[in-house]
Every structure is written in structure tokens, then in C-alpha cells.
Design a protein around this motif. Structure first.
Motif, short mmCIF file in Angstrom:
data_model
loop_
_atom_site.label_atom_id
_atom_site.label_comp_id
_atom_site.label_asym_id
_atom_site.label_seq_id
_atom_site.Cartn_x
_atom_site.Cartn_y
_atom_site.Cartn_z
N GLN A 141 1.03 -1.09 -0.06
CA GLN A 141 0.11 -0.04 -0.06
C GLN A 141 1.08 1.06 0.08
O GLN A 141 1.46 1.46 0.97
CB GLN A 141 -0.90 0.13 1.23
CG GLN A 141 -1.87 1.29 1.19
CD GLN A 141 -2.75 1.08 2.43
OE1 GLN A 141 -2.68 0.26 3.68
NE2 GLN A 141 -3.52 2.33 2.83
N GLN A 163 -1.38 5.52 -0.56
CA GLN A 163 -2.87 5.64 -0.73
C GLN A 163 -3.67 5.49 0.64
O GLN A 163 -3.19 5.04 1.69
CB GLN A 163 -3.29 4.09 -1.51
CG GLN A 163 -2.94 4.23 -2.90
CD GLN A 163 -3.46 2.94 -3.35
OE1 GLN A 163 -2.65 1.86 -2.97
NE2 GLN A 163 -4.22 3.05 -4.41
N ASP A 207 -6.80 3.93 2.67
CA ASP A 207 -7.38 2.76 2.86
C ASP A 207 -8.37 2.72 1.83
O ASP A 207 -8.50 1.42 1.23
CB ASP A 207 -7.85 2.49 4.37
CG ASP A 207 -6.61 2.24 5.29
OD1 ASP A 207 -5.40 2.06 4.78
OD2 ASP A 207 -6.76 2.60 6.34
N PHE A 221 -7.08 1.92 -1.62
CA PHE A 221 -6.20 0.83 -1.71
C PHE A 221 -7.16 -0.77 -1.56
O PHE A 221 -6.88 -1.24 -2.37
CB PHE A 221 -5.27 0.79 -0.48
CG PHE A 221 -4.67 -0.59 -0.42
CD1 PHE A 221 -3.59 -0.85 -1.07
CD2 PHE A 221 -5.03 -1.37 0.92
CE1 PHE A 221 -2.98 -2.09 -0.98
CE2 PHE A 221 -4.46 -2.64 1.24
CZ PHE A 221 -3.44 -3.01 0.10
#
Length: 202
Positions: A173, A176, A178, A181
């Protein structure tokens, strides 16, 4: 339920397709339901003050809600449910076919005491918590469903979803938030990500 003939109700972008509306529902009879801090606005005599409910979801920013209320003589200025930080849950649609729009946290109410006094309530959906912070981290030896479950647990949420089975050696990740992502990971496998809320009496 407020009288829809005196209430302006708008759903922007997320309007139902006509084919999605159950047969027999009167599309000329819009309706809504509002909970303030998990209390139905109708039960505390606030529904009749609501003159507009507007929901916006543009797929890029967090969902937002705006509720405009009459405030005759400042009669609801100090109402305990009409305060910054209050939780607002909103359903919109038609009589007999309401959709849950989401749960929102209110910003500071805006008061207008000129002419017909009003209060404007604006808030962002709880998805905003997912969208605020960009993160860089890695997940090792996990399936996509395990990654989604881990992120949900970080927020104290329940997770429901299929077991995606394929274990990835490492998933990055990178810069980004959450929600983006998770949406990216889901799209790679043909899945979608939703944040939903379930309310139970009591």
C-alpha cells in the motif's frame, strides 16, 4: 415520516434507475428517514422542521449530507441532537422503498436568523475516516480478504466477504488511503468494497 409535498429531497449521482424501483412504488411520492444520535427525528418532533435533505456521492470525495431545518423563533437552536459531532443516519427514496444513504458526522451547524430562521446541518460520511490518511505499508503472506479484514479490525468494524484464497507473498500500500487501496485490490479480483451500517433496536 415528513410530508413529502413540503419537503425537498435530492439524491445526487446515486439516483436509482427506474428498473431498480420495486413495482408498485409511487415515484411521485418521495420520502426520507433521519436518525440523530440513533434517535428517530420523528420521535423527538424534529421531522416536521426538515425542509431539505440532500445527499452527494461523487465517487471521489466522501459522501456528504446536507439537511436544512426551519428554526422558528430559535426554537431548536439548542436541541441536543442538533450539535457538532452528532451522528446522523439517513434513508432516502420513496414511500415504501427507502435506501440507506449512510451514517454521517455533523459539522458545526450554520444558523440563519434573517427572515424565516433556518439551520443548515452538513456532515461527511464515516467513509471519510478511511479517505483522510495516505499510508505506505506492506502486507505479507495474506489473501486480499485477510488484508480487508485486518483494515476493518483496525477500526473496530465487522468484516463480511468471500475468502479470496490466493495468498500473496507481499502486497504494498503505497501513498494510498485505505478505501482507495481496498478498492484497487478488490477490482483486481472482480470484487467491490462497501462500508455499510446495521442499526438494531435497543
Amino acid at each position: 415520516m415528513a410530508n413529502p409535498t413540503v419537503t425537498e429531497i435530492r439524491k445526487i449521482v446515486t439516483e436509482r434507475r427506474l428498473s431498480d424501483i420495486p413495482r408498485g412504488v409511487d415515484r411521485s411520492n418521495p420520502a426520507f428517514r433521519v436518525l440523530l444520535n440513533n434517535v428517530d427525528a420523528a420521535s423527538v418532533n424534529l421531522t416536521g422542521y426538515i425542509s431539505k435533505v440532500e445527499f452527494v456521492d461523487d465517487d471521489e470525495d466522501a459522501k456528504t449530507i446536507e439537511i436544512k431545518m426551519a428554526n422558528p423563533g430559535g426554537s431548536i437552536t439548542d436541541h441536543p441532537s442538533v450539535v457538532e459531532g452528532a451522528t446522523v443516519s439517513v434513508w432516502m427514496g420513496y414511500v415504501g422503498a427507502l435506501d440507506f444513504m449512510g451514517q454521517f458526522k455533523l459539522d458545526q451547524p450554520e444558523y440563519d436568523f434573517a427572515g424565516d430562521a433556518t439551520i443548515s446541518l452538513k456532515g461527511k460520511g464515516d467513509e471519510a475516516d478511511l479517505a483522510d490518511t495516505e499510508k505506505t505499508r506492506s502486507f505479507t503472506s495474506k489473501t486480499d480478504s485477510q488484508i480487508a479484514q485486518e483494515i476493518a479490525q483496525e477500526r473496530g468494524w465487522d468484516f463480511e466477504g468471500d475468502d479470496t484464497k490466493v495468498v500473496h507473498e507481499e502486497v504494498q500500500q503505497t501513498n494510498q488511503n485505505d478505501i482507495l487501496f481496498l478498492q484497487d485490490r478488490a477490482s483486481l479480483s472482480g470484487y467491490q468494497v462497501f462500508v455499510d451500517y446495521v442499526f438494531r433496536d435497543g
